[in-house]
Motif scaffolding. Structure first.
Motif, PDB file in Angstrom:
ATOM      1  N   GLU A 330       5.316   1.269   9.704  1.00 30.68           N
ATOM      2  CA  GLU A 330       6.058   0.521   8.684  1.00 30.68           C
ATOM      3  C   GLU A 330       5.652  -0.941   8.695  1.00 30.68           C
ATOM      4  O   GLU A 330       5.311  -1.481   9.743  1.00 30.68           O
ATOM      5  CB  GLU A 330       7.567   0.658   8.931  1.00 30.68           C
ATOM      6  N   PRO A 331       5.658  -1.589   7.515  1.00 34.11           N
ATOM      7  CA  PRO A 331       6.159  -1.099   6.219  1.00 34.11           C
ATOM      8  C   PRO A 331       5.122  -0.332   5.386  1.00 34.11           C
ATOM      9  O   PRO A 331       5.371   0.012   4.248  1.00 34.11           O
ATOM     10  CB  PRO A 331       6.561  -2.383   5.516  1.00 34.11           C
ATOM     11  N   GLN A 332       3.930  -0.076   5.959  1.00 33.14           N
ATOM     12  CA  GLN A 332       2.853   0.517   5.164  1.00 33.14           C
ATOM     13  C   GLN A 332       3.225   1.873   4.556  1.00 33.14           C
ATOM     14  O   GLN A 332       2.948   2.146   3.381  1.00 33.14           O
ATOM     15  CB  GLN A 332       1.600   0.684   6.034  1.00 33.14           C
ATOM     16  N   THR A 334       6.173   3.154   3.852  1.00 33.55           N
ATOM     17  CA  THR A 334       7.153   2.999   2.779  1.00 33.55           C
ATOM     18  C   THR A 334       6.495   2.507   1.501  1.00 33.55           C
ATOM     19  O   THR A 334       6.808   2.969   0.391  1.00 33.55           O
ATOM     20  CB  THR A 334       8.263   2.013   3.206  1.00 33.55           C
ATOM     21  N   GLN A 335       5.551   1.576   1.628  1.00 30.29           N
ATOM     22  CA  GLN A 335       4.838   1.060   0.456  1.00 30.29           C
ATOM     23  C   GLN A 335       4.024   2.160  -0.219  1.00 30.29           C
ATOM     24  O   GLN A 335       3.971   2.256  -1.453  1.00 30.29           O
ATOM     25  CB  GLN A 335       3.920  -0.089   0.875  1.00 30.29           C
ATOM     26  N   LYS A 338       6.371   4.702  -1.985  1.00 31.02           N
ATOM     27  CA  LYS A 338       6.977   4.083  -3.160  1.00 31.02           C
ATOM     28  C   LYS A 338       6.003   4.075  -4.336  1.00 31.02           C
ATOM     29  O   LYS A 338       6.382   4.325  -5.489  1.00 31.02           O
ATOM     30  CB  LYS A 338       7.429   2.650  -2.841  1.00 31.02           C
TER      31      LYS A 338
END
Length: 359
Positions: A330-332, A334-335, A338
């Protein structure tokens, strides 16, 4: 959208419509060739069609998963989960796939086909990724309780493909419109049916575990060699599952490109052989579990060029408690998810995996 065939106008005073070129006509019907051939053969054709249709196993995802699922894409894009299972039973027992009993999802790809059907994205999920498995219902009606920190590829063996779909949807928030699963035996048969697949390796690969022995350069791999290629881990990179993913992505693109350029129209016999090899080891969601639906779906993807497909590994990092396992970074991560949910462009930061030091 109308599928009526346009014919040149012969009425006086009007210019004739432009006829499709031979190449356009071939591309338009190539995925329908098998269906046309078997139906035109009368009773024998119906038997062949029924035989191929009966090869495909289907799973009703809505029934198996329930209504607690992510929203569908706000566009006309499609998300497909592609699984490669490593069952050691039956025909697979003859292959060099190890001595472990049962079956696992050895390969898992989330294929995102955006609106416009031009450039697809494939996201690989490492099988050693620790995930939270949601509560699932098995095909026999029994319930598998939810559990944290389980290996991703163990979900399949414990609760089946529908639970894998549910697990990916829960971890990503991405609605999976379809799923396709092919086992090792079917994979080998498909490659042999199309006459092999060309791959290029930048360095020699020698892996006693998978049986792969390749010199640097370009090789045409048969089914057995292809299976070894996508399963190799000790002969590439750091010897982990992460190194193997790059080979799997490379081979997937080469395989799709080879299938796309095959002259199926000129060889109905070859078309049937390929279709029989594929459908005999294919499991899909119930919406795709027949030849007509598969042909329609394939036809909708005719504009996707495998050579331009973007391949990404889910960004992961080594688990602090168990260095032999990885967790989503994270945050990769989640990106990345999304971007797939919204149909937006994937940011470069979401394509980097700390466990591999970059892409």
């Amino acid at each position: 959208m109308s599928h009526a065939t346009a014919t040149p106008s012969r009425r006086r005073g009007k210019a004739p419509r432009r006829e499709r070129t031979r190449g356009q006509r071939i591309r338009r019907i190539i995925l329908w060739t098998l269906l046309v051939v078997v139906l035109a053969a009368g009773g024998t054709g119906y038997w062949l069609y029924s035989s191929l249709n009966g090869n495909i196993d289907g799973v009703d995802l809505d029934k198996a998963i329930g209504t607690d699922r992510p929203e569908k894409l706000p566009t006309s894009g499609t998300n497909v989960l592609v699984l490669g299972s490593d069952s050691r039973a039956g025909a697979n027992a003859k292959l060099k796939t190890g001595n472990v009993s049962g079956a696992r999802s050895d390969t898992a790809l989330v294929m995102h086909i955006p609106e416009g059907r031009k450039q697809a994205t494939a996201v690989s999920i490492p099988r050693d990724t620790l995930v939270t498995r949601p509560e699932c219902t098995k095909t026999d009606g029994t319930t598998v309780p939810s559990a944290k920190r389980v290996m991703f590829n163990s979900v399949y063996s414990l609760a089946g493909p529908a639970c894998v779909v549910k697990t990916v949807e829960k971890m990503s928030g991405v609605r999976l419109d379809h799923f396709m699963e092919i086992d090792f035996a079917g994979f080998k048969g498909l490659v042999d049916a199309i006459g092999g697949v060309d791959v290029t390796v930048d360095q020699a690969i020698h892996d006693k575990s998978s049986g792969l022995d390749l010199a640097k350069g370009t090789h045409k791999l048969n089914g057995t060699e292809s299976l070894a290629f996508v399963r190799t881990r000790h002969g590439i990179g750091d010897g982990s599952d992460l190194g193997r993913i790059g080979l799997q992505q490379q081979f997937m693109i080469a395989l799709l490109s080879e299938i796309k350029k095959q002259d199926l129209l000129g060889s109905p016999t070859k078309s049937y052989k390929i279709a029989d090899s594929l459908t005999s080891s294919l499991t899909t969601d119930s919406e795709l579990a027949n030849l007509k639906a598969l042909a329609e779906f394939g036809r909708s993807l005719k504009g996707v060029d495998p050579a331009t497909m973007e391949t990404i590994m889910l960004p992961v990092q080594y688990d602090t408690a168990d260095p032999n396992r990885v967790v989503a970074a994270e945050p990769q991560a989640t990106q990345l998810w999304k971007a797939l949910r919204t149909g937006a462009e994937i940011p470069e930061s979401a394509k980097k995996s700390p466990a591999t030091g970059g892409n």
